[in-house]
Design a protein around this motif. Structure first.
Motif, PDB file in Angstrom:
ATOM      1  N   GLU B  44       0.737  -1.279  -0.010  1.00 33.28           N
ATOM      2  CA  GLU B  44       0.029   0.007   0.247  1.00 33.28           C
ATOM      3  C   GLU B  44       0.773   1.333  -0.097  1.00 33.28           C
ATOM      4  N   ASN B  46       2.370   4.291   2.752  1.00 28.94           N
ATOM      5  CA  ASN B  46       1.588   5.163   3.640  1.00 28.94           C
ATOM      6  C   ASN B  46       0.727   6.246   2.851  1.00 28.94           C
ATOM      7  N   SER B  49       2.549   9.294   0.885  1.00 28.09           N
ATOM      8  CA  SER B  49       3.992   8.870   0.765  1.00 28.09           C
ATOM      9  C   SER B  49       4.328   8.596  -0.551  1.00 28.09           C
ATOM     10  N   ASN B  50       3.325   8.299  -1.786  1.00 25.95           N
ATOM     11  CA  ASN B  50       3.418   7.989  -2.961  1.00 25.95           C
ATOM     12  C   ASN B  50       4.409   6.726  -2.990  1.00 25.95           C
ATOM     13  N   ARG B  51       4.526   5.959  -2.174  1.00 24.81           N
ATOM     14  CA  ARG B  51       5.071   4.471  -2.036  1.00 24.81           C
ATOM     15  C   ARG B  51       4.203   3.297  -2.157  1.00 24.81           C
ATOM     16  N   LEU B  84       4.312   4.138  -9.435  1.00 28.19           N
ATOM     17  CA  LEU B  84       3.069   3.608  -9.241  1.00 28.19           C
ATOM     18  C   LEU B  84       1.974   4.251  -8.510  1.00 28.19           C
ATOM     19  N   GLY B  85       2.274   5.199  -7.573  1.00 27.90           N
ATOM     20  CA  GLY B  85       1.336   5.801  -6.985  1.00 27.90           C
ATOM     21  C   GLY B  85       1.098   6.084  -5.513  1.00 27.90           C
ATOM     22  N   ASP B  86       0.220   6.458  -4.894  1.00 26.91           N
ATOM     23  CA  ASP B  86      -0.150   6.643  -3.569  1.00 26.91           C
ATOM     24  C   ASP B  86      -1.166   5.594  -2.954  1.00 26.91           C
ATOM     25  N   VAL B  87      -1.064   4.781  -2.294  1.00 24.91           N
ATOM     26  CA  VAL B  87      -1.795   3.999  -1.605  1.00 24.91           C
ATOM     27  C   VAL B  87      -2.233   2.769  -2.510  1.00 24.91           C
ATOM     28  N   ASP B 364       6.391  -1.108   2.037  1.00 24.14           N
ATOM     29  CA  ASP B 364       5.731  -0.466   3.034  1.00 24.14           C
ATOM     30  C   ASP B 364       4.283  -1.101   2.783  1.00 24.14           C
TER      31      ASP B 364
END
Lengths: 673, 375
Positions: B44, B46, B49-51, B84-87, B364
């Motif tokens: 996902e 956080n 965070s764009n992670r 890829l983006g955020d969440v 993450d």
């Protein structure tokens, strides 16, 4: 510096009775040598007067970039949140003092320093540990570090330079207009008037408007060096409209003085938000209406006993609005109230020994229109006992603070009161005239904020206070030399270095509750911090009309997360703490011209707890230029300033996904009547 | 100027490069026949965070040991701005395409399932979960029309053509729709109402796929979340409770009626055969830890089963169990540990009897996985 002080001392008798404002200033600056209660065992870092302008500082946050041991978080642009953290202890351990009284935010403990303009500020000082002067409130003794913001009173300063000249001016007016990138327009006026011999009025108003737009760029390269992507976009929703009005009265009484202040700040701003894939603008808005009134009264009751009383009432309203129907819609208003009373008693038992006893009483209340909100109230009672000794070459200061906190919520929950004792010991030794050694040991607590404790579904009412222990050793060397021009001491300089070890226990951290987006707060952190702060400054009068000066500061920090050995980040540097950071300012004054170059450097760091490749953040450094020209037309002093910030247009984030502005310009014209 | 020199010695800013994947070798010999080439794990990341990242476990047996490739998306799609983006919220494979719902990036990312090369994206605001049927992908979304006098939007379900990757239709459902399941040509949508705290939604909407209209509402319990269909035509739906006085639970529905209620707190579940594997966490303020629940429900008998014991010490030591993935052939299973949400998670592999095999670090908040079938 000492020479200047001696000159001041020589004339204390002459102008202590002169102008009302004068005596206020005298007490603050000049009697340093005669009254032990104003001694500062350890000198703070200070930026004042024109130096503040030369580092292109417009807010308190800008000024703090040039202090060592300071970490500034900046979410970008004029409206982006800016918070300060001293020696990695966490921003909630820092007390921010505005003309001697602490600015509070019981809701979340965050003070947005970007909201405090430097327009009427004379001086910004940073104290590690605490201000080591004895005449101060219990809360001054209680924080782990402090930032002092002191407003200007120009007539006082001017009459100082014209001392002995009885024809002191009665009125003073300064107007300023600034325009710059992002459609920035800043207008301000400062008016001062000597109402009578014992009363001075100062009024200041400032308004600010900006659309907050600036270009930012994200670029990635493939490992062969070719461009993977390169995108430039405009930062949106960063507009700010703000108005600040401040009125001060400075009065003089027999053997004492008083000051009263009314401050009101109103702003409306967009919250620019994080830039993430596919999301380039957001719609959240925030408006603030912050008003406070405060007063200080001080009198030497007799040669031994001095009493200072302070009072404050603050009313803060913050409104968050998100009308974006694709997200959780928010329309919440938070209202905070604070009442603060303080008494400081100082007993000068001997010329070399004084004792102070201070009591603070603070009441906070938070109201919000959220469902299930518990409307918390907090009583904080702090008492401090401190003593200072001046044994010629050795100065000592010890303090102990007893803190008591009692919370109540509307839901009937009464948290058990929290009591704590926090001691501190400061010492300095001057083996030679030009060398000062110093050190301190201090323990301090920070209470969990209302949000930490009671925020619906997130707060944890079982939290304990977070504690910090600090050890510091420092050396300060100052010197002067005859070099070049005219045989006077044309070169002066100082060098100061501190080495320190801090630890934070029971650190309050956000911790997941198991479901998506659900968090709570836990006393779950432990951090060990080792650091070195170095500052140097030098001033050299090369020729009659040319002066060159410089300031340099450097900070090394190792701040390790030592919470839990089983985690993947045990022993790693905590997030957003660079190992190396520093700044340099070079200034040249030639006749009516001032030129300054500022360089700020923040080294590599990690954006999350684990020090792994994916969390690595590149260093950033910016160069700013300041050029000003001064001219007197008739009796009006005018000054025009050109600033270029981020001269080399570096594209960087202080906090990842919050891009900072590239190269930007400001032009300021200021007139003093 | 000399003053400046020491600063630049520390390090200067370098160009930022595309994040490359890391290859983690488990050191465990490959299994010869797994029926799968690999397992995609969605992390996902956080919020803000764009992670959101994608990891891949190689099950093809081409290497002598099992390799786990962490963070593969950016390397395989270097030109995607801000990765890829955020969440990341959901992941699924339908035909030859891999679908990834990236919640806070307001998009569904579509990739070629084998190469993970980007094919395109479908922009859907606040998108949540996926379901597939008859050449269409169904995507639930929190973003819909706002009712008058109600400061909260109703959600929608979008119908996306899986060939053209275009939205073709949408239907308004309840508040903050979450997971969906398809039984007998009907799409069931669980509504949470999470934006309306404390007025949670408690309904499952039934959509007729032929007309794409809501034909029925079934009231179950507050704050519905997970929803799965089993092979007996039953629906299994979880409620997260209201985090106050309504406890989380698992409900079984048959013929659109609640037929069973089991008081288990479930944060992730999956059905293989007649076994519903679940994990759950209940946060405790007393010690700041979690009460962790692992278990199996026999969907035919509608009661808890003890087919597998979750007693391995490695299971007990998981910080925050966040997802469970079961190999539908061999029933070996994987548990995803989200740790503290803001550091690397872990993927732990267990055999069908619950014995620990190996573990690797993930991105993450690892939350979901999808198997890539062998060619």
């Amino acid at each position: 510096m000492r020479i200047v002080l001696l000159i001041f001392l020589g004339s204390v008798g002459q102008w202590i009775t002169a102008i009302a404002q004068d005596s206020v200033r005298v007490i603050d600056n000049v009697t340093v040598r005669s009254k032990i209660r104003y001694h500062e065992t350890i000198t703070p870092q200070t930026l004042k007067g024109e130096d503040l302008e030369k580092v292109n500082a417009h807010t308190v946050a800008d000024a703090l970039r040039f202090m060592s041991g300071v970490q500034l978080k900046d979410y970008g642009g004029i409206g982006g949140l800016k918070t300060v953290n001293l020696r990695s202890l966490g921003s909630q351990h820092v007390g921010i003092y505005y003309d001697g009284i602490e600015l509070g935010n019981a809701q979340n403990g965050v003070i947005d320093l970007g909201q405090f303009s430097l327009d009427n500020i004379e001086e910004v000082s940073v104290y590690q540990g605490q201000r080591s002067a004895i005449m101060q409130t219990a809360s001054d003794f209680a924080n782990a570090g402090s930032v002092y913001i002191k407003t200007t009173s120009h007539l006082g300063k001017r009459s100082k330079s014209e001392r002995g000249n009885k024809a002191t001016k009665c009125h003073y007016l300064k107007t300023k207009i600034q325009s710059g990138s992002s459609n920035l327009l800043r207008l301000s006026a400062l008016f001062e008037s000597n109402i009578n011999k014992n009363l001075l009025l100062s009024a200041n108003a400032e308004c600010l408007s900006t659309n907050g737009k600036y270009a930012f760029r994200y670029r990635r390269r493939n490992h062969d060096g070719s461009i993977a992507y390169d995108t430039t976009a405009t930062r949106q929703n960063g507009d700010v409209q703000a108005l600040r009005v401040e009125v001060n009265l400075y009065g003089n009484i027999v053997n004492g003085h008083w000051q009263a202040k009314a401050y009101t700040y109103h702003s409306s701003r967009g919250i620019p938000g994080a830039i993430v894939n596919n999301v380039w603008r957001r719609g959240e808005r925030q408006s603030d209406d912050n008003t406070f009134v405060q007063g200080t009264w001080q009198k030497d009751v007799n040669p031994i006993y001095t009493l200072r009383a302070m009072a404050k009432y603050a009313n803060y309203r913050t409104h968050y609005l998100n009308k974006d129907t694709t997200q959780m819609m928010v329309d919440n208003t938070y209202r905070q109230q604070e009442v603060y009373l303080s008494l400081v008693n100082v007993f000068e038992i001997a010329p070399w020994w004084s004792v102070s006893l201070s009591d603070d009483m603070r009441w906070n209340y938070l109201d919000a229109d959220m469902p299930l909100f518990v409307h918390p109230t907090r009583w904080s009672i702090l008492s401090s006992l401190a003593t200072a000794m001046d044994l010629n070459k050795v100065q000592l200061q010890g303090s102990i603070v007893f803190s008591q906190y009692l919370d109540k919520t509307q839901s009937g929950l009464q948290k058990q009161s929290i009591n704590s004792w926090t001691p501190a010991l400061f010492a300095s030794y001057r083996p030679f005239d030009y060398v000062q050694l110093s050190g301190f040991i201090k323990k301090s607590y920070r209470m969990p904020t209302f949000n930490d404790l009671y925020y619906t579904n997130i707060g944890n009412a079982f939290l304990r206070p977070e504690s910090a222990i600090q050890y510091d050793l420092g050396v300060r060397v100052f010197g002067k030399a005859k070099l070049g021009f005219n045989g006077n001491e044309a070169l002066t300089g100082s060098l100061e270095a501190h080495i320190y070890h801090n630890s934070v226990h029971d650190k309050i951290v956000a911790y997941p509750k198991g479901q998506q987006f659900r968090w709570t707060m836990l006393n779950l952190g432990r951090v060990h911090i080792d650091g070195i702060d170095v500052q140097a400054q030098e001033s050299w009068r090369v020729m009659k009309n040319l002066r060159l000066s410089s300031r340099l500061q450097y900070t090394y920090q190792r701040a390790r997360d030592v919470t839990d050995k089983t985690t993947s980040y045990y022993g790693d540097q905590i997030p957003y703490t660079p190992w190396h950071s520093g700044s340099a300012t070079l200034m040249a004054d030639y006749k009516a011209w001032d030129l300054a170059y500022n360089f700020v450097y923040t080294g590599e760091r990690y954006c999350q707890q684990e020090n792994i490749l994916y969390n690595h953040v590149e260093p950033w450094y910016t160069s700013d230029i300041h050029l000003s020209w001064r001219h007197t037309f008739d009796r009006t002093i005018c000054k025009a300033t050109l600033e270029v910030n981020n001269l080399f247009d570096q594209q960087y984030d202080v906090i990842i996904n919050y891009p900072m502005p590239g190269r930007n310009f400001n032009v300021t014209i200021q007139c003093e009547f | 100027m000399l003053w400046l020199l020491p600063l630049c010695l520390f390090s200067c800013r370098e160009d930022e490069y595309v994040t490359y994947m890391t290859d983690e070798d488990t050191g465990v010999p490959s299994v010869e026949e797994t029926h799968f080439d690999g397992l995609y794990i969605l992390n996902e990341g956080n919020m803000g965070s764009n992670r959101c990242t994608l990891d891949y476990l190689d099950l093809s047996g081409t290497d002598s040991t099992i390799h786990y490739y962490r963070n593969i998306y950016a390397e395989r799609n270097p030109s995607t701005v801000k990765e890829l983006g955020d969440v990341g919220n959901d992941i699924g494979i339908y035909g030859s395409k891999l679908w990834i719902v990236v919640n806070c990036s307001n998009k569904v990312e579509v990739c070629e399932a084998r190469s993970t090369r980007r094919l395109g994206q479908v922009n859907i605001d606040n998108c949540r979960y996926l379901a597939f049927d008859g050449g269409f992908a169904y995507v639930s979304s929190y973003a819909g029309p706002v009712q008058v006098a109600e400061n909260c939007p109703l959600g929608r379900v979008y119908k996306v053509d899986t060939l053209t990757m275009q939205k073709v239709d949408s239907v308004v459902v309840g508040y903050q729709p979450e997971e969906m399941a398809i039984v007998d040509g009907k799409l069931y949508v669980a509504n949470s109402g999470g934006y309306r705290v404390p007025l949670y939604d408690n309904r499952i909407m039934v959509i007729d796929l032929a007309t794409f209209q809501v034909i029925k509402e079934i009231e179950v319990d507050v704050n519905l979340h997970r929803l799965l269909a089993d092979s007996h035509g039953q629906l299994w739906v979880t409620t997260r409770g209201n985090y106050f006085d309504v406890a989380p639970a698992l409900y079984c529905l048959k013929d659109d009626k609640v037929v069973a209620r089991l008081e288990v707190p479930i944060s992730s579940m999956t059905i293989v055969g007649d076994s519903l594997y679940y994990i759950g966490t209940t946060f405790s303020y007393v010690d700041g830890g979690y009460k962790k629940d692992f278990g199996i429900v026999d969907v035919a008998l509608q009661r808890c089963s003890v087919a597998v014991t979750f007693e391995a010490p490695e299971i007990k030591n998981i910080t925050l169990p966040y997802g469970i993935i079961v190999n539908p052939h061999d029933r070996d299973f994987y548990i995803l540990d989200a740790k503290n949400y803001v550091s690397s998670g872990e993927l732990l592999h267990f055999d069908a009897d619950g014995h620990f095999l190996w573990r690797v670090s993930t991105g993450d908040i690892p939350s979901r996985g999808v198997f890539l079938k062998s060619k």
